[in-house]
Design a protein around this motif. Structure first.
Motif, PDB file in Angstrom:
ATOM      1  N   GLY A 104     -93.658  59.094 -56.277  1.00 53.37           N
ATOM      2  CA  GLY A 104     -94.407  59.827 -57.294  1.00 53.37           C
ATOM      3  C   GLY A 104     -94.765  58.886 -58.426  1.00 53.37           C
ATOM      4  O   GLY A 104     -94.466  57.689 -58.385  1.00 53.37           O
ATOM      5  N   GLY A 105     -95.401  59.445 -59.437  1.00 54.78           N
ATOM      6  CA  GLY A 105     -95.850  58.663 -60.583  1.00 54.78           C
ATOM      7  C   GLY A 105     -94.735  57.839 -61.213  1.00 54.78           C
ATOM      8  O   GLY A 105     -94.907  56.657 -61.510  1.00 54.78           O
ATOM      9  N   LYS A 106     -93.586  58.480 -61.384  1.00 54.03           N
ATOM     10  CA  LYS A 106     -92.474  57.824 -62.074  1.00 54.03           C
ATOM     11  C   LYS A 106     -91.996  56.578 -61.336  1.00 54.03           C
ATOM     12  O   LYS A 106     -91.811  55.513 -61.915  1.00 54.03           O
ATOM     13  CB  LYS A 106     -91.312  58.805 -62.151  1.00 54.03           C
ATOM     14  N   LYS A 107     -91.797  56.734 -60.035  1.00 51.28           N
ATOM     15  CA  LYS A 107     -91.293  55.619 -59.223  1.00 51.28           C
ATOM     16  C   LYS A 107     -92.315  54.487 -59.178  1.00 51.28           C
ATOM     17  O   LYS A 107     -91.964  53.322 -59.279  1.00 51.28           O
ATOM     18  CB  LYS A 107     -91.005  56.102 -57.794  1.00 51.28           C
ATOM     19  N   ILE A 108     -93.589  54.878 -59.024  1.00 50.46           N
ATOM     20  CA  ILE A 108     -94.630  53.848 -58.937  1.00 50.46           C
ATOM     21  C   ILE A 108     -94.706  53.054 -60.230  1.00 50.46           C
ATOM     22  O   ILE A 108     -94.843  51.838 -60.232  1.00 50.46           O
ATOM     23  CB  ILE A 108     -95.992  54.490 -58.585  1.00 50.46           C
ATOM     24  N   LYS A 109     -94.538  53.770 -61.332  1.00 51.11           N
ATOM     25  CA  LYS A 109     -94.564  53.088 -62.624  1.00 51.11           C
ATOM     26  C   LYS A 109     -93.407  52.080 -62.721  1.00 51.11           C
ATOM     27  O   LYS A 109     -93.590  50.944 -63.161  1.00 51.11           O
ATOM     28  CB  LYS A 109     -94.452  54.128 -63.738  1.00 51.11           C
ATOM     29  N   ALA A 110     -92.236  52.513 -62.268  1.00 55.31           N
ATOM     30  CA  ALA A 110     -91.078  51.620 -62.314  1.00 55.31           C
ATOM     31  C   ALA A 110     -91.314  50.382 -61.452  1.00 55.31           C
ATOM     32  O   ALA A 110     -91.017  49.257 -61.857  1.00 55.31           O
ATOM     33  CB  ALA A 110     -89.830  52.360 -61.851  1.00 55.31           C
ATOM     34  N   LEU A 111     -91.881  50.594 -60.254  1.00 59.21           N
ATOM     35  CA  LEU A 111     -92.142  49.468 -59.352  1.00 59.21           C
ATOM     36  C   LEU A 111     -93.127  48.481 -59.980  1.00 59.21           C
ATOM     37  O   LEU A 111     -92.995  47.269 -59.847  1.00 59.21           O
ATOM     38  CB  LEU A 111     -92.709  49.980 -58.017  1.00 59.21           C
ATOM     39  N   TYR A 112     -94.094  49.044 -60.660  1.00 63.43           N
ATOM     40  CA  TYR A 112     -95.123  48.212 -61.302  1.00 63.43           C
ATOM     41  C   TYR A 112     -94.528  47.418 -62.463  1.00 63.43           C
ATOM     42  O   TYR A 112     -94.728  46.213 -62.587  1.00 63.43           O
ATOM     43  CB  TYR A 112     -96.255  49.108 -61.781  1.00 63.43           C
ATOM     44  N   GLN A 113     -93.764  48.105 -63.288  1.00 63.48           N
ATOM     45  CA  GLN A 113     -93.235  47.441 -64.476  1.00 63.48           C
ATOM     46  C   GLN A 113     -92.151  46.422 -64.137  1.00 63.48           C
ATOM     47  O   GLN A 113     -92.097  45.350 -64.735  1.00 63.48           O
ATOM     48  CB  GLN A 113     -92.687  48.484 -65.440  1.00 63.48           C
ATOM     49  N   LYS A 114     -91.312  46.780 -63.171  1.00 69.09           N
ATOM     50  CA  LYS A 114     -90.166  45.899 -62.918  1.00 69.09           C
ATOM     51  C   LYS A 114     -90.454  44.821 -61.884  1.00 69.09           C
ATOM     52  O   LYS A 114     -89.913  43.739 -61.947  1.00 69.09           O
ATOM     53  CB  LYS A 114     -88.970  46.728 -62.490  1.00 69.09           C
ATOM     54  N   LEU A 115     -91.293  45.168 -60.896  1.00 67.92           N
ATOM     55  CA  LEU A 115     -91.527  44.189 -59.823  1.00 67.92           C
ATOM     56  C   LEU A 115     -92.999  43.794 -59.705  1.00 67.92           C
ATOM     57  O   LEU A 115     -93.385  43.082 -58.782  1.00 67.92           O
ATOM     58  CB  LEU A 115     -91.035  44.748 -58.476  1.00 67.92           C
ATOM     59  N   ARG A 116     -93.827  44.285 -60.625  1.00 66.53           N
ATOM     60  CA  ARG A 116     -95.259  43.952 -60.602  1.00 66.53           C
ATOM     61  C   ARG A 116     -95.910  44.358 -59.282  1.00 66.53           C
ATOM     62  O   ARG A 116     -96.794  43.667 -58.765  1.00 66.53           O
ATOM     63  CB  ARG A 116     -95.477  42.447 -60.850  1.00 66.53           C
ATOM     64  N   ILE A 117     -95.440  45.458 -58.696  1.00 68.23           N
ATOM     65  CA  ILE A 117     -96.030  45.908 -57.438  1.00 68.23           C
ATOM     66  C   ILE A 117     -97.303  46.695 -57.732  1.00 68.23           C
ATOM     67  O   ILE A 117     -97.268  47.701 -58.439  1.00 68.23           O
ATOM     68  CB  ILE A 117     -95.014  46.755 -56.653  1.00 68.23           C
ATOM     69  N   LYS A 118     -98.427  46.194 -57.217  1.00 70.52           N
ATOM     70  CA  LYS A 118     -99.715  46.801 -57.530  1.00 70.52           C
ATOM     71  C   LYS A 118    -100.403  47.404 -56.320  1.00 70.52           C
ATOM     72  O   LYS A 118    -101.330  48.185 -56.448  1.00 70.52           O
ATOM     73  CB  LYS A 118    -100.647  45.739 -58.144  1.00 70.52           C
ATOM     74  N   THR A 119     -99.999  46.993 -55.133  1.00 68.78           N
ATOM     75  CA  THR A 119    -100.675  47.466 -53.920  1.00 68.78           C
ATOM     76  C   THR A 119     -99.647  47.773 -52.837  1.00 68.78           C
ATOM     77  O   THR A 119     -98.473  47.425 -52.956  1.00 68.78           O
ATOM     78  CB  THR A 119    -101.612  46.385 -53.344  1.00 68.78           C
ATOM     79  N   LYS A 120    -100.144  48.393 -51.771  1.00 66.08           N
ATOM     80  CA  LYS A 120     -99.274  48.699 -50.637  1.00 66.08           C
ATOM     81  C   LYS A 120     -98.724  47.412 -50.038  1.00 66.08           C
ATOM     82  O   LYS A 120     -97.583  47.351 -49.601  1.00 66.08           O
ATOM     83  CB  LYS A 120    -100.085  49.479 -49.586  1.00 66.08           C
ATOM     84  N   LYS A 121     -99.558  46.369 -50.043  1.00 66.90           N
ATOM     85  CA  LYS A 121     -99.134  45.088 -49.478  1.00 66.90           C
ATOM     86  C   LYS A 121     -97.957  44.522 -50.284  1.00 66.90           C
ATOM     87  O   LYS A 121     -96.955  44.080 -49.715  1.00 66.90           O
ATOM     88  CB  LYS A 121    -100.330  44.120 -49.489  1.00 66.90           C
ATOM     89  N   ASP A 122     -98.098  44.566 -51.618  1.00 67.92           N
ATOM     90  CA  ASP A 122     -96.994  44.101 -52.474  1.00 67.92           C
ATOM     91  C   ASP A 122     -95.720  44.862 -52.135  1.00 67.92           C
ATOM     92  O   ASP A 122     -94.626  44.300 -52.074  1.00 67.92           O
ATOM     93  CB  ASP A 122     -97.292  44.382 -53.966  1.00 67.92           C
ATOM     94  N   LEU A 123     -95.900  46.164 -51.933  1.00 67.95           N
ATOM     95  CA  LEU A 123     -94.744  47.036 -51.707  1.00 67.95           C
ATOM     96  C   LEU A 123     -94.034  46.676 -50.402  1.00 67.95           C
ATOM     97  O   LEU A 123     -92.799  46.552 -50.365  1.00 67.95           O
ATOM     98  CB  LEU A 123     -95.221  48.499 -51.670  1.00 67.95           C
ATOM     99  N   ILE A 124     -94.812  46.468 -49.347  1.00 63.62           N
ATOM    100  CA  ILE A 124     -94.211  46.119 -48.052  1.00 63.62           C
ATOM    101  C   ILE A 124     -93.444  44.804 -48.170  1.00 63.62           C
ATOM    102  O   ILE A 124     -92.314  44.678 -47.705  1.00 63.62           O
ATOM    103  CB  ILE A 124     -95.308  46.005 -46.964  1.00 63.62           C
TER     104      ILE A 124
END
Ligand code: DGT
Ligand code: CA
Ligand code: CA
Ligand code: ZN
Length: 582
Positions: free
Chosen positions: A100-120
């Motif tokens: 959800g929004g909250k988790k995605i925000k955390a991933l972005y802020q803490k790990l700079r994850i911006k795309t599905k590729k980054d996430l994988i």
């Protein structure tokens, strides 16, 4: 801009705000407004023109101004700005189930994850598992869910496709060079999800129609453009194929492109036996010995409608939703096509939630909405205490609700009668979440599995059958727990569960939520022949979701069900008598 489009944008604003970490009240305000707009019974344009938006519950001053701008200009600078402030890949991450929004925000802020590729990549390196609030299990889930999205592909829910389909069809049909227009393909067959929309039109000016079609404002991208066939993508990502067909071939093409492929093969074989070929271009005599005889029978009239073509093949007309090669060809040859249930046969519905658990509307609002739909009754079934994630009720809250329901019925405030029920959790051991002493006070009990999905088939089947055997169980809810395009069904032996329900006189629901449509249509025909009753239940969590019953009726038709097979086609008096007897 129409109400669906406005609601979609309001929802998207809510999502964008959640990605920005805005306060939950503000986010909820947009989500509520979206639902209010979607649920509007009058013309949105009229409400805007008469400046009555703020009179609608759930719409405040600020949002009213934004809706007005959208309706009148089709644009909203606030929304455009908001979209630009968020990396585009983040929105795509919302499609990953469980994020959800909250988790995605955390991933972005803490790990700079911006795309599905980054996430994988981050998952593979184990970085998500180490992140606070995530852990190994979440990381594993994310990876398997991403794999799932790829295998499910780009299909969309029938219900979502429908929001685009009808208005597009009407627009195309009203073009002056178009004489007939129909949607074919899986959409017409009421399949639960559709890969793309196949629209057929007949016209004597194909080029003109094509030129016009690819320039419609709702076209996001033109994938292919030819003289008689074009493919475009809509803003929602849905692909639409348009085919222009000469008038005299329209009926044959409609059969061909409605499919299914398996059905087409069956009827083509039948045609060959009669000495003709059936294709998208029509019926033509086969060369050879029987040519003359067959050709004589092939008058233009034979090709003028689908009915006429089926008749030529010696069959009764087969409704599109049955065309899956699941016995319909044999039935049509024997002239035994069922009279499928229709929405107008529905007299009320069970399985509705309220703010007493995780619904968005109050009891009164739900009943009022049911009355507007002219339903004779509505069955309220909020969650039981073990579903704490859904704000499940304990005994005290449950009885407080039943009391209020009795009072409401007594007050005669609404013409719609309210049944006091419960969606009761099936616990891990198959026992129900409340003792019989509590259950026996209710008008009806729906039993559902909401957790511990990972059992082996035998254990899960035994667990569910135990719940079915409880004497207070009226219905079984969402049999397999599947979420279409998101979560697979848990392991369960469906035929065994069906037999247990028949033996215990338990109704199985056809959960009409467009994301569930569970029990699957493929099982209903045989089950109803064995004596199983079906209840088409919206599983509504808001007044707008009462409309889901329509999606359920579509799928019931696809499962060969007739009015007599459906519990909620009974009148109030009959339902009262049935529930009393149980
Ligand atoms: P979808 O779009 O994946 O949800 O499913 P459909 O059934 O709409 O399939 P689609 O869009 O590929 O094609 C529309 C119809 O055209 C399909 O139901 C039957 C017909 N059709 C397409 N390709 C073939 C084929 O190779 N053979 C036959 N007999 N029919 C076909
Ligand atoms: Ca299709
Ligand atoms: Ca297609
Ligand atoms: Zn449920």
């Amino acid at each position: 801009m129409n109400k669906h489009e406005v609601a979609h944008i309001l929802d998207e604003i809510g999502t964008l705000l959640s990605l920005k970490g805005e306060n939950p009240f503000k986010i909820r305000a947009y989500q509520n407004a979206a639902r209010a707009v979607e649920n509007l019974s009058e013309d949105l344009q009229v409400v805007v023109d008469e400046e009555r938006l703020e009179e609608i519950p759930g719409i405040g001053k600020k949002i009213a101004l934004k809706i007005t701008a959208l309706v009148n200009t089709g644009k909203l600078p606030y929304f455009e700005k908001l979209k630009k402030s968020i990396p585009p890949g983040l929105l795509d991450l919302l499609n990953v189930p469980g994020l959800g929004g909250k988790k995605i925000k955390a991933l972005y802020q803490k790990l700079r994850i911006k795309t599905k590729k980054d996430l994988i990549e981050a998952c593979k390196k184990g970085r998500i598992a180490r992140l606070k609030g995530f852990g190994q299990k979440t990381q594993d889930n994310i990876l398997s869910n991403i794999a799932k999205i790829e295998t499910y592909g780009k299909r969309v829910y029938w219900w979502d496709a429908e929001k685009n389909a009808q208005s597009i069809l009407e627009e195309i049909a009203s073009h002056k060079d178009v004489s007939e227009a129909e949607i074919a393909g899986s959409f017409r067959r009421n399949l639960e999800t559709v890969g793309d929309l196949d629209i057929l039109v007949s016209s004597s000016h194909p080029e003109k129609v094509m030129e016009w079609f690819v320039k419609r404002p709702w076209v996001e991208k033109v994938l292919a453009k030819g003289p008689t066939k074009s493919s475009v993508l809509l803003k929602t990502g849905l692909q639409v194929d348009l085919r222009v067909i000469p008038k005299k071939q329209f009926a044959a093409a409609l059969i061909y492109f409605t499919g299914s492929k398996e059905h087409n093969i069956r009827i083509r074989t039948k045609a060959n036996i009669l000495g003709v070929t059936l294709s998208e271009y029509g019926l033509e005599p086969l060369t050879g010995a029987r040519l003359k005889k067959a050709a004589q029978r092939l008058t233009p009239k034979v090709l003028s409608t689908e009915e006429a073509i089926y008749k030529f093949l010696g069959m009764k007309f087969i409704p599109p939703e049955l065309r899956e090669d699941m016995g319909e060809v044999e039935a049509a040859l024997k002239k035994k096509i069922p009279e499928l249930v229709e929405y107008k046969d529905i007299k009320g519905a069970f399985h509705c939630h309220t703010t007493d658990s995780d619904g968005h509307n109050t009891l009164q609002e739900m009943v009022e909405a049911a009355q507007k739909l002219k339903w004779q009754y509505i069955g309220i079934s909020d969650h039981s205490k073990s579903s704490f994630q859904a704000n499940g009720m304990d005994e005290k809250r449950l009885f407080d609700q039943t009391k209020r329901i009795k009072k409401l019925n007594g007050s005669k405030k609404f013409s719609t009668y309210v049944f006091a029920g419960l969606e009761c959790d099936i616990l891990l051991n198959g026992k129900l979440d409340f003792p019989d002493r509590v259950l026996k006070e209710l008008d009806f009990v729906i039993v559902s599995v909401h957790r511990s999905f990972n059992l082996d088939e035998k254990t899960m089947t035994a667990r569910i059958i135990k719940a079915i055997e409880n004497p207070y169980t009226t219905m079984l809810g969402h049999l397999t727990g599947r979420l279409l395009l998101k979560r697979d069904a848990y392991a369960v032996n469906i035929p065994k569960v069906i037999d247990a329900c028949i033996a215990n006189k338990v109704i199985i629901e056809l959960n009409a939520s467009p994301m569930r449509l569970d029990m699957d249509w493929r099982f209903w025909h045989k089950a109803s022949d064995k004596g199983l009753k079906c209840s088409i239940n919206p599983d509504a969590h808001s007044v707008a979701e009462l409309e889901y019953v329509r999606a359920g009726v579509n799928v019931a038709r696809k499962g060969w069900l007739e009015k007599k097979d459906i519990f909620n086609t009974l009148t109030l008096a009959k339902v009262l008598a049935y529930l009393k007897k149980r």
